[in-house]
Design a protein around this motif. Structure first.
Motif, PDB file in Angstrom:
ATOM      1  N   GLY A  33      48.874  25.935  42.779  1.00 46.63           N
ATOM      2  CA  GLY A  33      50.142  25.529  43.376  1.00 46.63           C
ATOM      3  C   GLY A  33      51.355  26.131  42.692  1.00 46.63           C
ATOM      4  O   GLY A  33      52.479  25.678  42.885  1.00 46.63           O
ATOM      5  N   GLU A  34      51.123  27.135  41.905  1.00 46.27           N
ATOM      6  CA  GLU A  34      52.210  27.775  41.143  1.00 46.27           C
ATOM      7  C   GLU A  34      52.013  29.278  41.236  1.00 46.27           C
ATOM      8  O   GLU A  34      50.973  29.810  40.849  1.00 46.27           O
ATOM      9  CB  GLU A  34      52.148  27.310  39.679  1.00 46.27           C
ATOM     10  CG  GLU A  34      53.193  27.890  38.783  1.00 46.27           C
ATOM     11  CD  GLU A  34      54.599  27.448  39.143  1.00 46.27           C
ATOM     12  OE1 GLU A  34      55.448  28.332  39.362  1.00 46.27           O
ATOM     13  OE2 GLU A  34      54.843  26.236  39.191  1.00 46.27           O
ATOM     14  N   ILE A  35      53.019  29.973  41.716  1.00 49.87           N
ATOM     15  CA  ILE A  35      52.902  31.407  41.936  1.00 49.87           C
ATOM     16  C   ILE A  35      52.832  32.206  40.624  1.00 49.87           C
ATOM     17  O   ILE A  35      52.403  33.349  40.618  1.00 49.87           O
ATOM     18  CB  ILE A  35      54.063  31.908  42.824  1.00 49.87           C
ATOM     19  CG1 ILE A  35      53.742  33.284  43.367  1.00 49.87           C
ATOM     20  CG2 ILE A  35      55.374  31.884  42.066  1.00 49.87           C
ATOM     21  CD1 ILE A  35      54.627  33.716  44.503  1.00 49.87           C
ATOM     22  N   GLY A  36      53.197  31.604  39.506  1.00 45.13           N
ATOM     23  CA  GLY A  36      53.267  32.327  38.243  1.00 45.13           C
ATOM     24  C   GLY A  36      51.952  32.609  37.559  1.00 45.13           C
ATOM     25  O   GLY A  36      51.921  33.331  36.560  1.00 45.13           O
ATOM     26  N   TYR A  37      50.844  32.104  38.047  1.00 42.95           N
ATOM     27  CA  TYR A  37      49.557  32.337  37.395  1.00 42.95           C
ATOM     28  C   TYR A  37      49.062  33.759  37.652  1.00 42.95           C
ATOM     29  O   TYR A  37      49.232  34.288  38.742  1.00 42.95           O
ATOM     30  CB  TYR A  37      48.504  31.351  37.897  1.00 42.95           C
ATOM     31  CG  TYR A  37      48.589  30.001  37.243  1.00 42.95           C
ATOM     32  CD1 TYR A  37      47.941  29.746  36.042  1.00 42.95           C
ATOM     33  CD2 TYR A  37      49.333  28.975  37.819  1.00 42.95           C
ATOM     34  CE1 TYR A  37      48.024  28.502  35.431  1.00 42.95           C
ATOM     35  CE2 TYR A  37      49.419  27.731  37.216  1.00 42.95           C
ATOM     36  CZ  TYR A  37      48.760  27.511  36.026  1.00 42.95           C
ATOM     37  OH  TYR A  37      48.852  26.296  35.423  1.00 42.95           O
ATOM     38  N   THR A  38      48.419  34.346  36.640  1.00 40.68           N
ATOM     39  CA  THR A  38      47.774  35.642  36.792  1.00 40.68           C
ATOM     40  C   THR A  38      46.467  35.641  36.021  1.00 40.68           C
ATOM     41  O   THR A  38      46.325  34.898  35.042  1.00 40.68           O
ATOM     42  CB  THR A  38      48.682  36.796  36.309  1.00 40.68           C
ATOM     43  OG1 THR A  38      48.062  38.038  36.631  1.00 40.68           O
ATOM     44  CG2 THR A  38      48.942  36.737  34.815  1.00 40.68           C
ATOM     45  N   GLY A  39      45.555  36.484  36.427  1.00 42.39           N
ATOM     46  CA  GLY A  39      44.260  36.575  35.766  1.00 42.39           C
ATOM     47  C   GLY A  39      44.082  37.841  34.956  1.00 42.39           C
ATOM     48  O   GLY A  39      42.998  38.122  34.465  1.00 42.39           O
ATOM     49  N   TRP A  40      45.149  38.627  34.804  1.00 42.60           N
ATOM     50  CA  TRP A  40      45.061  39.849  34.006  1.00 42.60           C
ATOM     51  C   TRP A  40      45.144  39.517  32.521  1.00 42.60           C
ATOM     52  O   TRP A  40      45.829  38.583  32.111  1.00 42.60           O
ATOM     53  CB  TRP A  40      46.190  40.802  34.372  1.00 42.60           C
ATOM     54  CG  TRP A  40      46.041  41.394  35.734  1.00 42.60           C
ATOM     55  CD1 TRP A  40      44.884  41.575  36.440  1.00 42.60           C
ATOM     56  CD2 TRP A  40      47.083  41.880  36.562  1.00 42.60           C
ATOM     57  NE1 TRP A  40      45.158  42.150  37.648  1.00 42.60           N
ATOM     58  CE2 TRP A  40      46.492  42.352  37.750  1.00 42.60           C
ATOM     59  CE3 TRP A  40      48.461  41.976  36.419  1.00 42.60           C
ATOM     60  CZ2 TRP A  40      47.225  42.913  38.778  1.00 42.60           C
ATOM     61  CZ3 TRP A  40      49.193  42.537  37.443  1.00 42.60           C
ATOM     62  CH2 TRP A  40      48.585  42.993  38.610  1.00 42.60           C
ATOM     63  N   GLY A  41      44.453  40.281  31.704  1.00 40.52           N
ATOM     64  CA  GLY A  41      44.457  40.077  30.262  1.00 40.52           C
ATOM     65  C   GLY A  41      45.759  40.490  29.616  1.00 40.52           C
ATOM     66  O   GLY A  41      46.458  41.389  30.088  1.00 40.52           O
ATOM     67  N   GLY A  42      46.095  39.802  28.533  1.00 36.36           N
ATOM     68  CA  GLY A  42      47.319  40.092  27.791  1.00 36.36           C
ATOM     69  C   GLY A  42      48.170  38.858  27.574  1.00 36.36           C
ATOM     70  O   GLY A  42      49.209  38.926  26.925  1.00 36.36           O
ATOM     71  N   GLY A  43      47.719  37.722  28.083  1.00 35.68           N
ATOM     72  CA  GLY A  43      48.403  36.455  27.845  1.00 35.68           C
ATOM     73  C   GLY A  43      47.554  35.599  26.924  1.00 35.68           C
ATOM     74  O   GLY A  43      46.360  35.427  27.167  1.00 35.68           O
ATOM     75  N   VAL A  44      48.156  35.106  25.848  1.00 33.50           N
ATOM     76  CA  VAL A  44      47.426  34.269  24.892  1.00 33.50           C
ATOM     77  C   VAL A  44      48.235  33.018  24.568  1.00 33.50           C
ATOM     78  O   VAL A  44      49.463  33.076  24.474  1.00 33.50           O
ATOM     79  CB  VAL A  44      47.091  35.027  23.587  1.00 33.50           C
ATOM     80  CG1 VAL A  44      46.169  36.196  23.852  1.00 33.50           C
ATOM     81  CG2 VAL A  44      48.343  35.499  22.880  1.00 33.50           C
ATOM     82  N   PRO A  45      47.549  31.892  24.387  1.00 33.93           N
ATOM     83  CA  PRO A  45      48.271  30.701  23.941  1.00 33.93           C
ATOM     84  C   PRO A  45      48.658  30.856  22.467  1.00 33.93           C
ATOM     85  O   PRO A  45      47.953  31.509  21.703  1.00 33.93           O
ATOM     86  CB  PRO A  45      47.254  29.572  24.132  1.00 33.93           C
ATOM     87  CG  PRO A  45      45.924  30.227  24.146  1.00 33.93           C
ATOM     88  CD  PRO A  45      46.127  31.638  24.602  1.00 33.93           C
ATOM     89  N   LEU A  46      49.768  30.259  22.114  1.00 35.21           N
ATOM     90  CA  LEU A  46      50.206  30.240  20.713  1.00 35.21           C
ATOM     91  C   LEU A  46      49.797  28.885  20.148  1.00 35.21           C
ATOM     92  O   LEU A  46      50.280  27.851  20.610  1.00 35.21           O
ATOM     93  CB  LEU A  46      51.718  30.449  20.625  1.00 35.21           C
ATOM     94  CG  LEU A  46      52.210  31.784  21.187  1.00 35.21           C
ATOM     95  CD1 LEU A  46      53.735  31.823  21.206  1.00 35.21           C
ATOM     96  CD2 LEU A  46      51.635  32.950  20.404  1.00 35.21           C
ATOM     97  N   ILE A  47      48.895  28.920  19.186  1.00 37.20           N
ATOM     98  CA  ILE A  47      48.301  27.692  18.656  1.00 37.20           C
ATOM     99  C   ILE A  47      48.632  27.552  17.178  1.00 37.20           C
ATOM    100  O   ILE A  47      48.396  28.477  16.397  1.00 37.20           O
ATOM    101  CB  ILE A  47      46.777  27.700  18.854  1.00 37.20           C
ATOM    102  CG1 ILE A  47      46.451  27.874  20.344  1.00 37.20           C
ATOM    103  CG2 ILE A  47      46.154  26.436  18.293  1.00 37.20           C
ATOM    104  CD1 ILE A  47      44.994  28.151  20.635  1.00 37.20           C
ATOM    105  N   VAL A  48      49.191  26.397  16.808  1.00 36.56           N
ATOM    106  CA  VAL A  48      49.496  26.086  15.412  1.00 36.56           C
ATOM    107  C   VAL A  48      48.934  24.700  15.128  1.00 36.56           C
ATOM    108  O   VAL A  48      49.227  23.748  15.858  1.00 36.56           O
ATOM    109  CB  VAL A  48      51.015  26.134  15.129  1.00 36.56           C
ATOM    110  CG1 VAL A  48      51.315  25.687  13.712  1.00 36.56           C
ATOM    111  CG2 VAL A  48      51.570  27.530  15.390  1.00 36.56           C
ATOM    112  N   ASP A  49      48.123  24.599  14.105  1.00 39.29           N
ATOM    113  CA  ASP A  49      47.489  23.323  13.728  1.00 39.29           C
ATOM    114  C   ASP A  49      46.764  22.680  14.907  1.00 39.29           C
ATOM    115  O   ASP A  49      46.836  21.471  15.127  1.00 39.29           O
ATOM    116  CB  ASP A  49      48.519  22.349  13.143  1.00 39.29           C
ATOM    117  CG  ASP A  49      49.148  22.871  11.865  1.00 39.29           C
ATOM    118  OD1 ASP A  49      48.448  23.591  11.109  1.00 39.29           O
ATOM    119  OD2 ASP A  49      50.328  22.569  11.615  1.00 39.29           O
TER     120      ASP A  49
END
Length: 135
Positions: free
Chosen positions: A90-106
């Protein structure tokens, strides 16, 4: 009330700078986007030589990683394997191409990083490396 850490402008700008330095060292052009944990843009850079479509793609990669709490390519692989369109979210901003990573701290997702403009594997490698510099 629960509180959670999210990436702020100064930290996002610093992360963009780390990627920009690497791109400059290697003479590469790309777009770099950092979003908060909700997927909203915090900092962005388009270097010289970056293909224009990569601007929105980098933002979408970062958005996807933050919102779905996994690498954008992992979601894309799942969508291809299970044959569902990313528009199901329901959101046009999603993509399945590689190069997006979550930023995880603790163990907590504080945002997402998206890189676009290089071959997909290079986008992924650079994004993973850069995300590892966040603490």
């Amino acid at each position: 009330m629960p509180t959670r850490r999210e990436i702020g402008y100064d930290e996002a700008r610093q992360l963009v700078g780390v990627v920009a330095d690497r791109l400059e060292e290697e003479g590469l052009g790309a777009a770099v986007a950092v979003v908060d944990a909700h997927g909203e843009l915090v900092s962005f850079l388009r270097t010289d030589g970056c293909p224009f479509p990569s601007i929105k793609i980098a933002i979408s990669k970062a958005f996807t990683a933050a919102r779905d709490r996994q690498e954008s390519r992992a979601l894309g692989d799942l969508a291809r394997e299970q044959d569902f369109p990313l528009t199901n979210f329901g959101e046009i901003g999603y993509t399945g191409w590689g190069g997006g990573v979550p930023l995880i701290v603790d163990g907590e997702i504080i945002g997402g990083l998206g890189i676009s403009g290089l071959p997909e594997e290079q986008d992924m490698k650079l994004a993973r490396w850069a995300a590892g510099t966040v603490d």
